[in-house]
Design an enzyme around this catalytic site. Structure first.
Site, PDB file in Angstrom:
ATOM      1  CG  ASP A   4       3.633   6.461  -4.987  1.00 40.38           C
ATOM      2  OD1 ASP A   4       3.414   6.170  -6.166  1.00 40.38           O
ATOM      3  OD2 ASP A   4       4.533   5.907  -4.314  1.00 40.38           O
ATOM      4  CG  ASP A 104       4.329   2.466  -3.152  1.00 42.02           C
ATOM      5  OD1 ASP A 104       3.562   2.151  -4.086  1.00 42.02           O
ATOM      6  OD2 ASP A 104       5.293   3.226  -3.286  1.00 42.02           O
ATOM      7  CD  GLU A 105       0.248   4.113  -6.919  1.00 40.74           C
ATOM      8  OE1 GLU A 105      -0.397   4.730  -7.757  1.00 40.74           O
ATOM      9  OE2 GLU A 105       0.967   3.135  -7.182  1.00 40.74           O
TER      10      GLU A 105
HETATM   11  P1  TTP Z   1       6.841   2.769  -6.896  1.00 42.03           P
HETATM   12  O1  TTP Z   1       5.905   3.590  -6.061  1.00 42.03           O
HETATM   13  O2  TTP Z   1       6.692   2.814  -8.373  1.00 42.03           O
HETATM   14  O3  TTP Z   1       8.338   3.186  -6.589  1.00 42.03           O
HETATM   15  P2  TTP Z   1       9.010   3.608  -5.230  1.00 42.03           P
HETATM   16  O4  TTP Z   1       8.036   3.698  -4.117  1.00 42.03           O
HETATM   17  O5  TTP Z   1      10.179   2.714  -4.997  1.00 42.03           O
HETATM   18  O6  TTP Z   1       9.607   5.020  -5.578  1.00 42.03           O
HETATM   19  P3  TTP Z   1       8.840   6.435  -5.707  1.00 42.03           P
HETATM   20  O7  TTP Z   1       7.401   6.189  -5.415  1.00 42.03           O
HETATM   21  O8  TTP Z   1       9.527   7.313  -4.694  1.00 42.03           O
HETATM   22  O9  TTP Z   1       9.104   6.853  -7.107  1.00 42.03           O
HETATM   23  O10 TTP Z   1       6.767   1.248  -6.472  1.00 42.03           O
HETATM   24  C1  TTP Z   1       6.533   0.813  -5.144  1.00 42.03           C
HETATM   25  C2  TTP Z   1       7.373  -0.392  -4.813  1.00 42.03           C
HETATM   26  O11 TTP Z   1       7.125  -1.446  -5.748  1.00 42.03           O
HETATM   27  C3  TTP Z   1       8.866  -0.137  -4.890  1.00 42.03           C
HETATM   28  O12 TTP Z   1       9.394   0.398  -3.682  1.00 42.03           O
HETATM   29  C4  TTP Z   1       9.417  -1.493  -5.226  1.00 42.03           C
HETATM   30  C5  TTP Z   1       8.327  -2.167  -6.024  1.00 42.03           C
HETATM   31  N1  TTP Z   1       8.669  -2.127  -7.477  1.00 42.03           N
HETATM   32  C6  TTP Z   1       9.315  -3.227  -8.034  1.00 42.03           C
HETATM   33  O13 TTP Z   1       9.594  -4.219  -7.336  1.00 42.03           O
HETATM   34  N2  TTP Z   1       9.653  -3.181  -9.357  1.00 42.03           N
HETATM   35  C7  TTP Z   1       9.391  -2.098 -10.164  1.00 42.03           C
HETATM   36  O14 TTP Z   1       9.723  -2.096 -11.367  1.00 42.03           O
HETATM   37  C8  TTP Z   1       8.724  -0.961  -9.571  1.00 42.03           C
HETATM   38  C9  TTP Z   1       8.429   0.247 -10.391  1.00 42.03           C
HETATM   39  C10 TTP Z   1       8.390  -1.038  -8.230  1.00 42.03           C
HETATM   40 MG    MG Z   2       6.217   4.787  -4.264  1.00 33.63          MG
END
Ligand code: TTP
Ligand code: MG
Length: 357
Positions: A4, A104-105
């Site tokens: 992730d 992103d995963e």
């Molecule tokens: P995540 O992987 O949930 O969050 P992140 O990468 O920003 O943070 P981390 O993994 O370090 O906890 O989500 C990936 C992307 O998806 C995030 O950068 C932005 C988008 N996103 C939104 O637009 N709205 C949301 O509510 C969430 C959770 C994510």
């Molecule tokens: Mg993330």
């Protein structure tokens, strides 16, 4: 293994503008109704430390970051997607069985590559965690476990830039003390229901009998919680669908409007895109060029081809025309250039059709 990317959209913004790195960064989805209406998409860890969360109204985030040097930026999906594509393609090279689940995963089934050894799995993860930031400038967090569920929970353990390995024999002890919210599928509403049942931890969830869970959550979710609380999950890792575009983006040595300098860089990107196309056995029907100008605005020009192709020469000549057009239609120097091909046809598939006829 679940990978992730850390605070992904905000980290992409830091990568584009490193001078922002030690400031709170909030990436926003502006609804456009008023200047401040909309929600937080994500934020870097500095902003999170000050109470900012995904989904929060922008005005609330602004209040929390009053008197700081916080930067609020609009989401730039094309840019994040180009970086994501690059990372996902690099990750694909590490394994045979790969499944991208979001921008992103991704899950990597590394059973084969590591002969089932957690020691080798850790080494592979460390290699990935060195390679990805070096080649793309983005850090990630990695979870390793006996199945997708445990890998996912583990990936959240040490964010950002973390690595957590949970071996099969440690699953029960690992899950037991975790708050129920760490279980994928437990949102705010489910968490409240669990609280009513006096279930605060995954260990306490594992003590519930299946009939009661089904009564509370319905048969499907009840069964899921029953098994998940025990770390049981037998979902296979599989590529859901081939990504439908390939893109590369890079920064020019100097900001410029010189077509030759621009095309020199674009040529490298084209070669890179082309080799991925060949590797994947696909042809494209659409080409997009991307330019980030000196004021950091992003401009794109696209064209649809009459026929699907995988030819590097076609890609180069179309890219040249599109950059000429873009230069005619903009005034500022170009800082970054990118290329994206999409609308794929599968040449492997075409071959089988010919074989059948
Ligand atoms: P995540 O992987 O949930 O969050 P992140 O990468 O920003 O943070 P981390 O993994 O370090 O906890 O989500 C990936 C992307 O998806 C995030 O950068 C932005 C988008 N996103 C939104 O637009 N709205 C949301 O509510 C969430 C959770 C994510
Ligand atoms: Mg993330």
């Amino acid at each position: 293994m679940l990978i992730d990317l850390d605070y992904f959209f905000a980290q992409c913004e830091e990568r584009r503008r490193p001078e922002l790195k030690d400031k709170p960064i909030v990436v926003c989805v502006y609804s456009g109704r008023t200047e401040e209406s909309g929600a937080v998409s994500t934020a870097n860890y500095i902003a999170r430390g000050l109470g900012v969360k995904s989904g929060m109204p922008i005005y609330v985030a602004k209040k929390k970051l009053q008197n700081t040097e916080a930067v609020f930026l609009p989401v730039d999906h094309d840019y994040y997607e180009a970086i994501s594509d690059r990372i996902m393609n690099a990750l694909r090279d590490f394994v045979n069985t790969f499944e991208q689940v979001s921008i992103d995963e991704a899950y990597l089934d590394i059973t084969e590559e590591t002969n089932g050894s957690y020691e080798s799995a850790k080494k592979l993860a460390e290699e990935i965690r060195r390679t990805i930031p070096k080649t793309t400038g983005i850090t990630c967090s990695v979870g390793i476990g006996p199945n997708k569920l445990i890998a996912k929970i583990a990936s959240d353990e040490n964010k950002p830039d973390g690595l957590t390995v949970v071996k099969p024999e440690d699953v029960e002890a690992y899950l037991k003390p975790l708050p129920i919210s760490r279980l994928p599928g437990v949102g705010k509403k489910t968490e409240e229901k669990m609280m009513q049942m006096k279930v605060m931890t995954i260990g306490e969830l594992a003590e519930q009998d299946i009939t009661r869970l089904r009564q509370f959550f319905g048969e499907k979710s009840g069964d899921y919680f029953y098994h998940a609380a025990r770390g049981i999950d037998d979902e296979a890792v599989h590529e859901k669908s081939e990504p439908n575009s390939i893109s590369r983006i890079a920064t020019l040595k100097l900001n410029t409007r010189e077509l030759n300098d621009i095309m020199e860089k674009v040529k490298q990107l084209n070669t890179d895109v082309h080799s991925t196309l060949v590797q994947r056995g696909v042809t494209f029907r659409s080409v997009t060029v991307i330019a980030v100008l000196s004021d950091l605005t992003v401009h794109t020009r696209s064209t649809a081809l009459e026929m699907s192709t995988s030819s590097l020469e076609v890609l180069e000549s179309v890219a040249l025309k599109l950059f000429e057009k873009l230069l005619r239609e903009s005034q500022k120097d170009i800082r970054r250039v990118g290329i994206k091909v999409s609308a794929f046809d599968n040449t492997k598939h075409q071959k089988t059709l010919i074989e059948f006829s």
